[in-house]
Design a protein around this motif. Structure first.
Motif, mmCIF file in Angstrom:
data_model
loop_
_atom_site.group_PDB
_atom_site.id
_atom_site.type_symbol
_atom_site.label_atom_id
_atom_site.label_comp_id
_atom_site.label_asym_id
_atom_site.label_seq_id
_atom_site.Cartn_x
_atom_site.Cartn_y
_atom_site.Cartn_z
ATOM 1 N N VAL A 212 -17.741 -13.739 56.832
ATOM 2 C CA VAL A 212 -17.559 -12.796 57.936
ATOM 3 C C VAL A 212 -16.989 -11.507 57.364
ATOM 4 O O VAL A 212 -15.896 -11.513 56.779
ATOM 5 C CB VAL A 212 -16.616 -13.357 59.020
ATOM 6 N N ASN A 213 -17.714 -10.415 57.527
ATOM 7 C CA ASN A 213 -17.300 -9.115 56.995
ATOM 8 C C ASN A 213 -16.758 -8.270 58.140
ATOM 9 O O ASN A 213 -17.481 -7.898 59.053
ATOM 10 C CB ASN A 213 -18.494 -8.416 56.324
ATOM 11 N N LEU A 214 -15.446 -7.949 58.074
ATOM 12 C CA LEU A 214 -14.810 -7.154 59.125
ATOM 13 C C LEU A 214 -14.733 -5.677 58.793
ATOM 14 O O LEU A 214 -14.499 -4.864 59.693
ATOM 15 C CB LEU A 214 -13.387 -7.669 59.388
ATOM 16 N N GLY A 215 -14.897 -5.308 57.547
ATOM 17 C CA GLY A 215 -14.778 -3.905 57.163
ATOM 18 C C GLY A 215 -13.327 -3.446 57.130
ATOM 19 O O GLY A 215 -12.391 -4.252 57.057
ATOM 20 N N ARG A 216 -13.131 -2.128 57.241
ATOM 21 C CA ARG A 216 -11.800 -1.549 57.080
ATOM 22 C C ARG A 216 -11.068 -1.356 58.401
ATOM 23 O O ARG A 216 -9.866 -1.582 58.484
ATOM 24 C CB ARG A 216 -11.911 -0.194 56.374
ATOM 25 N N ASP A 217 -11.783 -0.894 59.435
ATOM 26 C CA ASP A 217 -11.120 -0.433 60.650
ATOM 27 C C ASP A 217 -11.288 -1.424 61.803
ATOM 28 O O ASP A 217 -12.220 -2.213 61.835
ATOM 29 C CB ASP A 217 -11.687 0.932 61.067
ATOM 30 N N ARG A 218 -10.347 -1.358 62.750
ATOM 31 C CA ARG A 218 -10.418 -2.105 64.009
ATOM 32 C C ARG A 218 -10.738 -3.579 63.766
ATOM 33 O O ARG A 218 -11.575 -4.175 64.449
ATOM 34 C CB ARG A 218 -11.457 -1.481 64.952
ATOM 35 N N ARG A 219 -10.061 -4.169 62.800
ATOM 36 C CA ARG A 219 -10.409 -5.532 62.399
ATOM 37 C C ARG A 219 -10.129 -6.560 63.495
ATOM 38 O O ARG A 219 -10.906 -7.498 63.665
ATOM 39 C CB ARG A 219 -9.704 -5.919 61.093
ATOM 40 N N MET A 220 -9.032 -6.408 64.268
ATOM 41 C CA MET A 220 -8.771 -7.366 65.341
ATOM 42 C C MET A 220 -9.795 -7.199 66.466
ATOM 43 O O MET A 220 -10.226 -8.191 67.077
ATOM 44 C CB MET A 220 -7.348 -7.203 65.868
ATOM 45 N N GLU A 221 -10.183 -5.970 66.742
ATOM 46 C CA GLU A 221 -11.233 -5.728 67.741
ATOM 47 C C GLU A 221 -12.540 -6.366 67.298
ATOM 48 O O GLU A 221 -13.263 -6.987 68.106
ATOM 49 C CB GLU A 221 -11.410 -4.224 67.939
ATOM 50 N N ARG A 222 -12.877 -6.243 66.045
ATOM 51 C CA ARG A 222 -14.113 -6.839 65.523
ATOM 52 C C ARG A 222 -14.021 -8.365 65.500
ATOM 53 O O ARG A 222 -15.028 -9.043 65.709
ATOM 54 C CB ARG A 222 -14.395 -6.291 64.130
ATOM 55 N N LEU A 223 -12.845 -8.900 65.259
ATOM 56 C CA LEU A 223 -12.701 -10.352 65.292
ATOM 57 C C LEU A 223 -12.900 -10.874 66.716
ATOM 58 O O LEU A 223 -13.495 -11.947 66.910
ATOM 59 C CB LEU A 223 -11.326 -10.748 64.756
ATOM 60 N N GLN A 224 -12.436 -10.126 67.711
ATOM 61 C CA GLN A 224 -12.693 -10.514 69.099
ATOM 62 C C GLN A 224 -14.195 -10.468 69.406
ATOM 63 O O GLN A 224 -14.714 -11.330 70.145
ATOM 64 C CB GLN A 224 -11.927 -9.585 70.053
ATOM 65 N N ARG A 225 -14.889 -9.518 68.815
ATOM 66 C CA ARG A 225 -16.340 -9.457 68.974
ATOM 67 C C ARG A 225 -16.994 -10.687 68.354
ATOM 68 O O ARG A 225 -17.964 -11.241 68.890
ATOM 69 C CB ARG A 225 -16.881 -8.183 68.327
ATOM 70 N N PHE A 226 -16.457 -11.135 67.209
ATOM 71 C CA PHE A 226 -16.964 -12.352 66.576
ATOM 72 C C PHE A 226 -16.769 -13.558 67.491
ATOM 73 O O PHE A 226 -17.657 -14.412 67.603
ATOM 74 C CB PHE A 226 -16.255 -12.580 65.243
#
Length: 259
Positions: A212-226
């Motif tokens: 799972v690649n979250l990148g640099r920014d907004r990682r918790m937001e992207r994890l919620q998207r996951f």
């Protein structure tokens, strides 16, 4: 009249001088026996103390005959601790350098905290708090809940722990992020197996077998998207998923295993 007055005056002077000489004789005969007795006693005690001082100090300041090492001993070995302290135990009770001994013990990989104290007449008590490994760090170390990296040597028994990686000076950040990610995805019934922070501040993790690649920014937001993606599309086919890329603005890409 003048001569008659002069005679009594001379007589008075002679009497005064006679009385003064009498007082001087009395003072000369007075000896301060009490002071002499006290002074003699003090000197005798001081002399006795100086005479017996070496023997007294040898009895009070005894060699260390017993070392008590108190710890949970989940990972530490009592013999290893005693071996580290052995060079200092040649000193007698009051000559132990407790601060230096504590510093040496704290250099042992498994020791998180240490305290040392003397118990008269001949005992040294050592209390140790062991580190609790939470994950592996890189390929050669472990990391505890405080984010402290330590390298105890053999790591075979810890092969089932998750693996974290990143710049050494960012180990605490990596540990905190691992704990946060794990708490968020735990309700899914999956687990973070690996987490890596790159030198460009990009976050990558392995959830079960999936990259799972979250990148640099907004990682918790992207994890919620996951998580939303998992519930809507991935849950039923989780074993077929190979990679999820969340570096997109509002979406994600999924790579599937080849059948």
């Amino acid at each position: 009249m003048y001569k008659q007055n002069q005679k009594p005056s001379d007589e008075s002077a002679r009497r005064s001088r006679g009385a003064s000489r009498g007082n001087e004789k009395k003072q000369a005969r007075y000896i301060p026996w009490r002071r002499l007795l006290v002074l003699t006693t003090v000197c005798a005690l001081a002399g006795s103390l100086l005479w017996f001082w070496p023997a007294l100090m040898k009895w009070v300041n005894q060699p260390i005959a017993r070392v008590e090492v108190r710890s949970t001993f989940n990972y530490l070995e009592r013999g290893d601790v005693e071996k580290q302290l052995a060079p200092w135990l040649e000193n007698r009770f009051f000559y132990l350098d407790l601060e230096e001994m504590r510093r040496v013990v704290l250099e042992m990989p498994w020791v998180r905290e240490a305290s040392l104290r003397r118990e008269w007449p001949n005992t040294l008590v050592v209390r140790l708090e062991e580190r609790k490994p939470i994950a592996r760090w890189q390929d050669d170390g472990l990391i505890d809940v405080d984010g402290e990296v330590f390298r105890p040597g053999l790591l075979d028994v810890f092969s089932k722990l998750p693996k974290l990686a990143g710049p050494e000076d960012r180990s605490q950040d990596v540990m905190q992020q691992y704990l946060a990610f794990s708490q968020v995805i735990r309700p899914l019934g999956v687990a973070v197996r690996e987490l890596r922070l790159s030198t460009t501040d990009s976050w990558w993790l392995k959830v079960d077998h999936v990259d799972v690649n979250l990148g640099r920014d907004r990682r918790m937001e992207r994890l919620q998207r996951f998580i939303r993606l998992y519930h809507s599309r991935l849950d039923d086919r989780w074993q077929d998923v190979r990679r999820v890329d969340l570096r997109y603005l509002n979406g994600a890409s999924v790579a599937w295993k080849q059948l």
